[in-house]
Design a protein around this motif. Sequence first.
Motif, PDB file in Angstrom:
ATOM      1  N   UNK A 167      77.364  40.698  60.107  1.00  0.00           N
ATOM      2  CA  UNK A 167      76.842  41.995  59.664  1.00  0.00           C
ATOM      3  C   UNK A 167      75.801  42.542  60.645  1.00  0.00           C
ATOM      4  N   UNK A 168      76.108  42.402  61.932  1.00  0.00           N
ATOM      5  CA  UNK A 168      75.275  42.946  63.019  1.00  0.00           C
ATOM      6  C   UNK A 168      73.902  42.284  63.133  1.00  0.00           C
ATOM      7  N   UNK A 169      73.714  41.167  62.440  1.00  0.00           N
ATOM      8  CA  UNK A 169      72.427  40.481  62.557  1.00  0.00           C
ATOM      9  C   UNK A 169      72.306  39.715  63.870  1.00  0.00           C
ATOM     10  N   UNK A 170      73.396  39.701  64.658  1.00  0.00           N
ATOM     11  CA  UNK A 170      73.330  39.073  65.977  1.00  0.00           C
ATOM     12  C   UNK A 170      72.597  39.956  66.982  1.00  0.00           C
ATOM     13  N   UNK A 171      72.480  41.246  66.676  1.00  0.00           N
ATOM     14  CA  UNK A 171      71.913  42.183  67.638  1.00  0.00           C
ATOM     15  C   UNK A 171      70.436  41.895  67.895  1.00  0.00           C
ATOM     16  N   UNK A 172      70.054  42.056  69.152  1.00  0.00           N
ATOM     17  CA  UNK A 172      68.652  41.909  69.527  1.00  0.00           C
ATOM     18  C   UNK A 172      67.939  43.213  69.212  1.00  0.00           C
ATOM     19  N   UNK A 173      66.761  43.121  68.646  1.00  0.00           N
ATOM     20  CA  UNK A 173      66.018  44.316  68.242  1.00  0.00           C
ATOM     21  C   UNK A 173      65.744  45.221  69.445  1.00  0.00           C
ATOM     22  N   UNK A 174      65.842  46.505  69.202  1.00  0.00           N
ATOM     23  CA  UNK A 174      65.685  47.481  70.282  1.00  0.00           C
ATOM     24  C   UNK A 174      64.292  47.439  70.897  1.00  0.00           C
ATOM     25  N   UNK A 175      63.272  47.107  70.092  1.00  0.00           N
ATOM     26  CA  UNK A 175      61.917  47.087  70.634  1.00  0.00           C
ATOM     27  C   UNK A 175      61.748  46.014  71.704  1.00  0.00           C
ATOM     28  N   UNK A 176      62.586  44.966  71.659  1.00  0.00           N
ATOM     29  CA  UNK A 176      62.543  43.947  72.705  1.00  0.00           C
ATOM     30  C   UNK A 176      63.370  44.362  73.911  1.00  0.00           C
ATOM     31  N   UNK A 177      64.489  45.009  73.670  1.00  0.00           N
ATOM     32  CA  UNK A 177      65.432  45.294  74.752  1.00  0.00           C
ATOM     33  C   UNK A 177      64.956  46.369  75.717  1.00  0.00           C
ATOM     34  N   UNK A 178      64.330  47.412  75.202  1.00  0.00           N
ATOM     35  CA  UNK A 178      64.053  48.578  76.039  1.00  0.00           C
ATOM     36  C   UNK A 178      63.165  48.264  77.242  1.00  0.00           C
ATOM     37  N   UNK A 179      62.213  47.369  77.064  1.00  0.00           N
ATOM     38  CA  UNK A 179      61.291  47.056  78.164  1.00  0.00           C
ATOM     39  C   UNK A 179      61.455  45.625  78.670  1.00  0.00           C
ATOM     40  N   UNK A 220      53.481  38.420  76.190  1.00  0.00           N
ATOM     41  CA  UNK A 220      52.228  39.149  75.982  1.00  0.00           C
ATOM     42  C   UNK A 220      52.265  40.521  76.649  1.00  0.00           C
ATOM     43  N   UNK A 221      52.838  40.581  77.845  1.00  0.00           N
ATOM     44  CA  UNK A 221      52.927  41.856  78.552  1.00  0.00           C
ATOM     45  C   UNK A 221      53.829  42.834  77.812  1.00  0.00           C
ATOM     46  N   UNK A 222      54.857  42.313  77.168  1.00  0.00           N
ATOM     47  CA  UNK A 222      55.790  43.191  76.467  1.00  0.00           C
ATOM     48  C   UNK A 222      55.301  43.576  75.072  1.00  0.00           C
TER      49      UNK A 222
END
Length: 380
Positions: A167-179, A220-222
Amino acid sequence: MPCLKDPKEIERGSFAKRALACTPLVVCYAYANVSMDSVLAGLRPLLGSLLQSGSWTASSGEVLRLAEPLYNIPLLDKTFGALVTCFLPSISGSDGLSHAQMLSFMADLGPIYGIWLLESGRRAHSWMEILFPITMGAAFQLRGIGKIAPIYYIIEHLRTPLSKLVHCRHEVRSDMLTTFLPTMLTAYYIPTLGNFLPRELQNRRYFNAIWQLFPVVVPLLQAPFRLLDKIASDSVQGLSKEQEAIEARRNSRKTLRYIRGIYLSFAVISGLSYTYARRSIPADSSMTSVILPGLWDYTLPVGSFAEGIARFMKYDESLAIASGFVWLGLKYRELKRHGYPLSWWKVILGMAATTAALGPGAAMSLGWGLREEMLAKMAA
């Protein structure tokens, strides 16, 4: 979309069976303890004598004062000072073969730790999950990733069955991916380059001191960027169910694009580093001999400080990579058991060919990326 079993049929399965499947990882851990501890036993007296002398001389004649503080923080200097010294034969180029091995190893360590961080960012996990890779990362800087990687992969496999990722719970959260990629480039790869590019060895030593802290510095930087992204995403409200479904599909496609950019970038960086390292070694040597230790080499006496460090790093890298490949195999096995049309011989040949051509780090990156593509197709 491949013909898969209904998600309701995907059970957690027997914990005992999952634990039994981790037997190869237990073997890696046991062998890492025996081999790496044996090498360390012969290396410690040499390191102690070197630190007691207070200086180290490179093949170029440049002399470093080892007692000089690196961080000007007593706890950090005490914890990492000796570790930085252990990298000097490799990053200085005093030992050409270990220089090539270290360049390849440090480039490959990026995707390994990057994957650990990304695994913690899946929607199936809580926000506190990031502490798991940070803890494991700090541990492998002090104990060696060859010892810690099998532990990480065992825990991850037992805690995250495929049933947890439907149910798409494999997806990595967008807040981690963008940066994520800019953060890795800034906090990991730039300090890594700093270990090899500066002319003065003292500057390389300073960069290595910075590099030692990457398991904590990267997240920490992210962190502030993740927080801002989360606040922005939480502010979007008032969508209808139909609009939410459309937005979810759009976000899934966007997530996959980010994932592709990340694992392909990891593979390119590791592949280029491996190729450069292979070209830099003498013609009568091979990258296989540079990276892989002999099965019983740990029983041999340590002849010099540089020799001992090179041998330890060989075990460290090879066991970390071997553990990662085993873990990927377990993840592929889960997918195949639940109906994904996976061809084992294609996967094995592809991983072997990539390892031979571009190195183990590139193979690990692309192997993980392949799994992400499979999970995305399952969720489509």
